[in-house]
Design a protein around this motif. Structure first.
Motif, PDB file in Angstrom:
ATOM      1  N   GLY A  51       0.812  -1.251   0.199  1.00  0.00           N
ATOM      2  CA  GLY A  51       0.091  -0.042  -0.176  1.00  0.00           C
ATOM      3  C   GLY A  51       0.844   1.216  -0.078  1.00  0.00           C
ATOM      4  O   GLY A  51       1.889   1.253  -0.216  1.00  0.00           O
ATOM      5  N   TYR A 126      -2.768  -9.389   0.846  1.00  0.00           N
ATOM      6  CA  TYR A 126      -2.378  -8.198  -0.096  1.00  0.00           C
ATOM      7  C   TYR A 126      -2.120  -8.475  -1.604  1.00  0.00           C
ATOM      8  O   TYR A 126      -1.702  -7.475  -2.162  1.00  0.00           O
ATOM      9  CB  TYR A 126      -0.815  -7.759   0.636  1.00  0.00           C
ATOM     10  CG  TYR A 126      -0.923  -7.684   2.204  1.00  0.00           C
ATOM     11  CD1 TYR A 126      -1.860  -6.590   2.673  1.00  0.00           C
ATOM     12  CD2 TYR A 126      -0.055  -8.655   2.924  1.00  0.00           C
ATOM     13  CE1 TYR A 126      -1.674  -6.282   4.031  1.00  0.00           C
ATOM     14  CE2 TYR A 126      -0.494  -8.586   4.140  1.00  0.00           C
ATOM     15  CZ  TYR A 126      -0.868  -7.434   4.890  1.00  0.00           C
ATOM     16  OH  TYR A 126      -1.042  -7.295   6.120  1.00  0.00           O
ATOM     17  N   ASP A 209      -7.013  -3.102  -1.695  1.00  0.00           N
ATOM     18  CA  ASP A 209      -6.955  -2.129  -0.866  1.00  0.00           C
ATOM     19  C   ASP A 209      -5.545  -1.773  -0.526  1.00  0.00           C
ATOM     20  O   ASP A 209      -5.309  -0.681   0.348  1.00  0.00           O
ATOM     21  CB  ASP A 209      -7.700  -2.386   0.517  1.00  0.00           C
ATOM     22  CG  ASP A 209      -9.314  -2.642   0.162  1.00  0.00           C
ATOM     23  OD1 ASP A 209      -9.705  -2.018  -0.925  1.00  0.00           O
ATOM     24  OD2 ASP A 209     -10.061  -3.198   1.026  1.00  0.00           O
ATOM     25  N   HIS A 210      -4.656  -2.549  -1.059  1.00  0.00           N
ATOM     26  CA  HIS A 210      -3.312  -2.377  -0.789  1.00  0.00           C
ATOM     27  C   HIS A 210      -2.304  -2.038  -2.002  1.00  0.00           C
ATOM     28  O   HIS A 210      -1.154  -2.043  -2.069  1.00  0.00           O
ATOM     29  CB  HIS A 210      -2.771  -3.591  -0.231  1.00  0.00           C
ATOM     30  CG  HIS A 210      -3.506  -4.101   1.086  1.00  0.00           C
ATOM     31  ND1 HIS A 210      -3.220  -3.477   2.211  1.00  0.00           N
ATOM     32  CD2 HIS A 210      -4.454  -4.861   1.076  1.00  0.00           C
ATOM     33  CE1 HIS A 210      -4.176  -4.204   3.006  1.00  0.00           C
ATOM     34  NE2 HIS A 210      -4.801  -4.945   2.268  1.00  0.00           N
TER      35      HIS A 210
END
Length: 227
Positions: A51, A126, A209-210
């Motif tokens: 991220g 991830y 989301d990363h």
């Protein structure tokens, strides 16, 4: 290192822009070197980034602002050498070599990772957005560590959209990742969408989301293309 100390280690890693990706107890076949004092490593902790967290720390660090090469490697070495020593650990770095340490092999031993068609490993949480930065070696077995025996997402991913996202077909099941085709495409134009980050990686349905900060992606693509 007891569980409260492990919690403190995770907190300190997060403050510096990193995280603990896993751990395992080394065997002779894992290629884990002894610590600098000659003692064997009883546990290995895999430290990485994912991220935008590391990018935010890096851009405010002197290593990024001094205009000299390899700012991320230099920041990583400074921050993690100091952090490891503060926890009685010793750091090995993924960018030190040749010869280089087998970080992908170590990640697979930690669990939760699988080999992706892109050449990078994909993580169950991830996706393809982990960077392996360092390994911490402990002189004593550590309490509170959990080794995951799970594999990563690629083995059960049926659609595999990463294989069709590359505009120059640099990734195939038969030949794997064609590095020269990818690099040649990037060097033809700074306007290509690939400069925002590998489109095949962006097509992966895991770890959305990363994803890295756009400027972080551009930083890595420029380094890859030799610009």
């Amino acid at each position: 290192m007891q569980e409260p100390a492990l919690e403190k280690l995770n907190e300190d890693l997060a403050k510096a822009g990193f995280l603990l990706l896993g751990s395992f107890r080394p065997s002779p076949e894992d290629g884990v070197p002894d610590r600098s004092d000659g003692s064997p490593a009883r546990d290995l902790l895999l430290v990485g980034s994912t991220g935008p967290s590391l990018w935010g720390r890096l851009t405010s660090a002197p290593e990024y602002q001094d205009g000299t090469p390899h700012p991320m490697d230099r920041y990583t070495k400074r921050a993690l050498t100091h952090l490891a020593a503060g926890h009685g650990l010793e750091a090995l770095f993924s960018f030190k070599g040749p010869p280089y340490f087998p970080f992908q092999q170590w990640a697979l031993k930690c669990g939760g990772f699988s080999q992706s068609p892109l050449g990078v490993l994909a993580h169950e949480t991830y996706g393809p957005w982990t960077g392996f930065r360092a390994a911490f070696l402990s002189a004593e077995p550590l309490a509170g560590l959990e080794q995951s025996m799970r594999t990563g997402p690629c083995e059960t991913c049926l659609d595999k959209p990463c294989l069709t996202a590359c505009p120059v077909n640099a990734i195939t099941v038969e030949t794997g990742y064609n590095v020269s085709a990818c690099k040649s495409h990037l060097q033809k134009s700074p306007e290509f969408a690939c400069w925002s980050g590998c489109l095949a990686r962006h097509a992966c349905p895991y770890g959305e989301d990363h994803k890295p900060h756009p400027q972080n992606a551009l930083f890595h693509m420029k380094s890859f293309a030799g610009l």
